[in-house]
Design an enzyme around this catalytic site. Structure first.
Site, PDB file in Angstrom:
ATOM      1  N   LYS A  67     -21.387  96.611   1.919  1.00  6.84           N
ATOM      2  CA  LYS A  67     -20.699  95.321   2.083  1.00  6.84           C
ATOM      3  C   LYS A  67     -19.245  95.595   2.404  1.00  6.84           C
ATOM      4  CE  LYS A  67     -20.471  90.821   1.861  1.00  6.84           C
ATOM      5  NZ  LYS A  67     -19.726  90.867   3.148  1.00  6.84           N
ATOM      6  N   LYS A  91     -14.797  98.167  -5.760  1.00  8.64           N
ATOM      7  CA  LYS A  91     -14.561  96.735  -5.965  1.00  8.64           C
ATOM      8  C   LYS A  91     -15.871  96.013  -6.291  1.00  8.64           C
ATOM      9  CE  LYS A  91     -11.789  95.217  -2.900  1.00  8.64           C
ATOM     10  NZ  LYS A  91     -11.286  94.780  -1.589  1.00  8.64           N
ATOM     11  N   LYS A 103     -17.229  99.372   5.428  1.00  8.42           N
ATOM     12  CA  LYS A 103     -16.124  98.736   6.164  1.00  8.42           C
ATOM     13  C   LYS A 103     -16.265  99.074   7.630  1.00  8.42           C
ATOM     14  CE  LYS A 103     -12.390  96.273   5.120  1.00  8.42           C
ATOM     15  NZ  LYS A 103     -12.170  95.352   3.983  1.00  8.42           N
ATOM     16  N   THR A 187     -10.201  84.918  -1.446  1.00  5.93           N
ATOM     17  CA  THR A 187      -9.439  86.110  -1.849  1.00  5.93           C
ATOM     18  C   THR A 187      -8.238  85.675  -2.685  1.00  5.93           C
ATOM     19  OG1 THR A 187     -10.169  87.194   0.161  1.00  5.93           O
ATOM     20  CG2 THR A 187      -8.281  88.177  -0.965  1.00  5.93           C
ATOM     21  N   ASN A 218      -4.511  85.197   5.908  1.00  6.89           N
ATOM     22  CA  ASN A 218      -5.539  84.568   5.067  1.00  6.89           C
ATOM     23  C   ASN A 218      -5.218  84.760   3.588  1.00  6.89           C
ATOM     24  OD1 ASN A 218      -8.022  84.893   3.317  1.00  6.89           O
ATOM     25  ND2 ASN A 218      -8.919  83.841   5.069  1.00  6.89           N
ATOM     26  N   SER A 355     -18.193  86.048  -0.750  1.00  9.37           N
ATOM     27  CA  SER A 355     -19.100  86.557   0.295  1.00  9.37           C
ATOM     28  C   SER A 355     -20.498  86.776  -0.304  1.00  9.37           C
ATOM     29  CB  SER A 355     -18.591  87.881   0.864  1.00  9.37           C
ATOM     30  OG  SER A 355     -17.695  87.652   1.920  1.00  9.37           O
TER      31      SER A 355
HETATM   32  P1  NAD Z   1      -4.703  88.393   8.156  1.00  3.77           P
HETATM   33  O1  NAD Z   1      -4.952  88.990   9.481  1.00  3.77           O
HETATM   34  O2  NAD Z   1      -5.173  87.007   7.908  1.00  3.77           O
HETATM   35  O3  NAD Z   1      -3.137  88.437   7.808  1.00  3.77           O
HETATM   36  C1  NAD Z   1      -2.378  89.609   7.821  1.00  3.77           C
HETATM   37  C2  NAD Z   1      -0.930  89.199   7.650  1.00  3.77           C
HETATM   38  O4  NAD Z   1      -0.130  90.363   7.465  1.00  3.77           O
HETATM   39  C3  NAD Z   1      -0.331  88.457   8.844  1.00  3.77           C
HETATM   40  O5  NAD Z   1       0.481  87.411   8.376  1.00  3.77           O
HETATM   41  C4  NAD Z   1       0.533  89.513   9.516  1.00  3.77           C
HETATM   42  O6  NAD Z   1       1.617  88.951  10.239  1.00  3.77           O
HETATM   43  C5  NAD Z   1       1.016  90.265   8.310  1.00  3.77           C
HETATM   44  N1  NAD Z   1       1.482  91.607   8.573  1.00  3.77           N
HETATM   45  C6  NAD Z   1       0.959  92.553   9.387  1.00  3.77           C
HETATM   46  N2  NAD Z   1       1.724  93.659   9.346  1.00  3.77           N
HETATM   47  C7  NAD Z   1       2.722  93.402   8.464  1.00  3.77           C
HETATM   48  C8  NAD Z   1       3.823  94.151   7.981  1.00  3.77           C
HETATM   49  N3  NAD Z   1       4.045  95.385   8.389  1.00  3.77           N
HETATM   50  N4  NAD Z   1       4.630  93.557   7.072  1.00  3.77           N
HETATM   51  C9  NAD Z   1       4.419  92.306   6.657  1.00  3.77           C
HETATM   52  N5  NAD Z   1       3.405  91.553   7.081  1.00  3.77           N
HETATM   53  C10 NAD Z   1       2.569  92.101   7.974  1.00  3.77           C
HETATM   54  O7  NAD Z   1      -5.323  89.413   7.119  1.00  3.77           O
HETATM   55  P2  NAD Z   1      -5.854  89.125   5.646  1.00  3.77           P
HETATM   56  O8  NAD Z   1      -7.288  88.830   5.740  1.00  3.77           O
HETATM   57  O9  NAD Z   1      -4.925  88.187   4.971  1.00  3.77           O
HETATM   58  O10 NAD Z   1      -5.722  90.578   5.009  1.00  3.77           O
HETATM   59  C11 NAD Z   1      -4.511  91.046   4.397  1.00  3.77           C
HETATM   60  C12 NAD Z   1      -4.865  92.125   3.387  1.00  3.77           C
HETATM   61  O11 NAD Z   1      -5.763  91.569   2.430  1.00  3.77           O
HETATM   62  C13 NAD Z   1      -5.568  93.342   3.971  1.00  3.77           C
HETATM   63  O12 NAD Z   1      -5.207  94.496   3.250  1.00  3.77           O
HETATM   64  C14 NAD Z   1      -7.024  93.052   3.719  1.00  3.77           C
HETATM   65  O13 NAD Z   1      -7.819  94.213   3.691  1.00  3.77           O
HETATM   66  C15 NAD Z   1      -6.920  92.388   2.362  1.00  3.77           C
HETATM   67  N6  NAD Z   1      -8.095  91.578   2.001  1.00  3.77           N
HETATM   68  C16 NAD Z   1      -8.478  90.526   2.766  1.00  3.77           C
HETATM   69  C17 NAD Z   1      -9.619  89.812   2.389  1.00  3.77           C
HETATM   70  C18 NAD Z   1     -10.096  88.619   3.153  1.00  3.77           C
HETATM   71  O14 NAD Z   1     -11.057  87.993   2.699  1.00  3.77           O
HETATM   72  N7  NAD Z   1      -9.489  88.236   4.263  1.00  3.77           N
HETATM   73  C19 NAD Z   1     -10.337  90.177   1.244  1.00  3.77           C
HETATM   74  C20 NAD Z   1      -9.887  91.248   0.474  1.00  3.77           C
HETATM   75  C21 NAD Z   1      -8.763  91.944   0.876  1.00  3.77           C
END
Ligand code: NAD
Length: 427
Positions: A67, A91, A103, A187, A218, A355
């Site tokens: 997953k 996790k 992944k 999340t 997100n 999920s």
């Molecule tokens: P996303 O694409 O929705 O958002 C990423 C954000 O990070 C954007 O606002 C982007 O502008 C910003 N960003 C990128 N590079 C950056 C930097 N150098 N400094 C500051 N901001 C920066 O992605 P997401 O889904 O929100 O994921 C963010 C983190 O959360 C990742 O590590 C991801 O693995 C983790 N995560 C996401 C989920 C999920 O369900 N979406 C679940 C668990 C973990």
């Protein structure tokens, strides 16, 4: 350390000191079960052909199907995808979900693609990995720069290949395609439950708590809004282009609205940046991390707090919404400074937990209300947060090590229960 995976593995080594896992289980958990690299040819809008590199790693499946999300980012590498799959493994076990860890990712700047190019790339990725995934084998989800629309294309492409609707191969889908209510905010909602559980233990109150959030996607934008609505003072937020700061607190809903309304859409990505919003002090992302706040929430990418800047961090508590934002050497520095770190494998687990609920709903064909989703999520997050916190107290370890110990116990039981059926023996 140059390899993200080598650094991620350090956490396993640290937790091993506190567990009684069998030699078999320890050896098994050191390696990814399988890694697939694919080349994805995409017909571009101008008629040319471009080939993109994609990956899918299944780290461990002793507790159930793989997953994990799919990331679109120019810096995606096999090393990064393997690390993310490793974190997913622990996790899912920490939250007691019946999944292993996996992944995927594609090395691409998705903001440079048109919507049709993005769709062809997403469908091409599924064509390339279809034999490697499935609702009982390995299940996909969104991650950085992928979203419900991309998940919908992926599920549809897999269903075309299999010649049957196969909803459960992908989660985080649009509601109209079998998605779950509450998945988009899951999340952040899960992280909010962790924060709410921990705050009273530090005798902190929401109204007196200042927060900085790195990343406004997100995970980051949603937690910023949830905390704002719960009365916390969110003083700084950032995205890839920079950060904004207000000592008296930011109006997060209007910043979100601004970011959405100024989006100039290329493909499906928001190009408007939080930095375009006037009337706030601007900071660099580095400065945001070093603010004197009660709570720091890294919610962007890996390796944001390293041995280079760890000494400058002034937050009291750090909740890792992103995966791997703190390196293992930074961990040690933060611990010495008395800063509590709540680890990714707990804090951001709300996403994979909902999920899981989506996958259950797809299998049953019976869909839950938003209240049912959020209540079940809350119960699970509270239970595992309390458990991990008490392990940390019992063992006098960091919360991260406690979370790994907790997860490893469950993984070890599953690996040992399977015995040696897969392995060659000397007799
Ligand atoms: P996303 O694409 O929705 O958002 C990423 C954000 O990070 C954007 O606002 C982007 O502008 C910003 N960003 C990128 N590079 C950056 C930097 N150098 N400094 C500051 N901001 C920066 O992605 P997401 O889904 O929100 O994921 C963010 C983190 O959360 C990742 O590590 C991801 O693995 C983790 N995560 C996401 C989920 C999920 O369900 N979406 C679940 C668990 C973990």
């Amino acid at each position: 350390m140059s390899s993200l995976f080598a650094d991620a593995s350090q956490r396993l080594q640290q937790a091993l000191k506190y567990t009684t896992l069998s030699e078999d289980a320890i050896e098994s958990l050191k390696y990814a079960k399988s890694s697939l690299s694919v080349s994805i040819p995409v017909r571009m809008d101008d008629g040319s052909l471009k080939v993109f590199q994609g990956y899918r790693v299944r780290y461990d499946d002793s507790r159930g199907a793989g997953k994990g999300g799919v990331r679109y980012h120019p810096n995606v590498t096999l090393d990064e995808v393997q690390s993310l799959a490793f974190w997913m493994t622990f996790k899912c076990a920490a939250l007691n979900l019946p999944f292993g860890g996996a992944k995927g990712g594609i090395a691409v700047n998705p903001k440079a693609l048109s919507r049709l190019e993005l769709e062809r790339l997403s469908r091409g990725y599924i064509d390339a990995i279809a034999d490697f995934i499935g609702p009982d084998v390995d299940i996909l989800a969104p991650d950085v720069y992928t979203n419900a629309m991309v998940m919908g294309w992926m599920m549809d492409q897999y269903s075309i290949i299999r010649r049957q609707n196969t909803l459960g191969v992908v989660t985080g889908k649009p509601i109209a395609m079998g998605g779950s209510l509450g998945r988009d905010a899951a999340t952040a909602t899960g992280a909010l439950f962790v924060i709410k559980t921990m705050l009273p233990k530090f005798e902190m109150k929401p109204q007196e708590t200042t927060v900085a959030v790195q990343g406004f996607g997100n995970a980051g934008a949603t937690i910023a809004e949830l905390l704002y609505r719960a009365g916390y003072k969110v003083v700084a937020v950032s995205d890839s282009k920079g950060a904004i700061y207000s000592k008296s607190g930011l109006d997060i809903p209007s910043i979100r609205q601004h970011k959405n309304s100024t989006r100039e859409i290329q493909a499906v990505y928001c190009e408007g940046s939080v930095c375009n919003i006037a009337d706030h002090d601007r900071l660099s992302n580095e400065e945001l991390l070093e603010l004197e706040v009660d709570i720091l929430l890294p919610a962007a990418l890996e390796n944001q707090i390293t041995e280079v800047n760890a000494n400058n961090i002034k937050a009291k508590l750090i909740f890792e919404l992103a995966n791997g934002p703190i390196t293992s050497s930074a961990d040690a520095i933060l611990e010495k400074k008395g800063i509590y770190v709540f680890p990714d494998i707990l804090v951001n687990a709300g996403g994979v937990t909902v999920s899981y609920f989506e996958w259950v709903q797809n299998r049953n064909g019976l869909y839950w209300t938003l209240d049912e989703v959020n209540q079940t999520l809350q119960r699970k997050m509270l239970e595992e947060t309390e458990r991990i916190w008490s392990i940390a107290q019992e063992l006098s370890t960091s919360v991260r090590t406690a979370a790994y110990v907790h997860a490893m116990q469950r993984l070890g039981e599953a690996i040992d229960a399977k015995g040696t059926r897969n392995y060659y023996t000397s007799h």
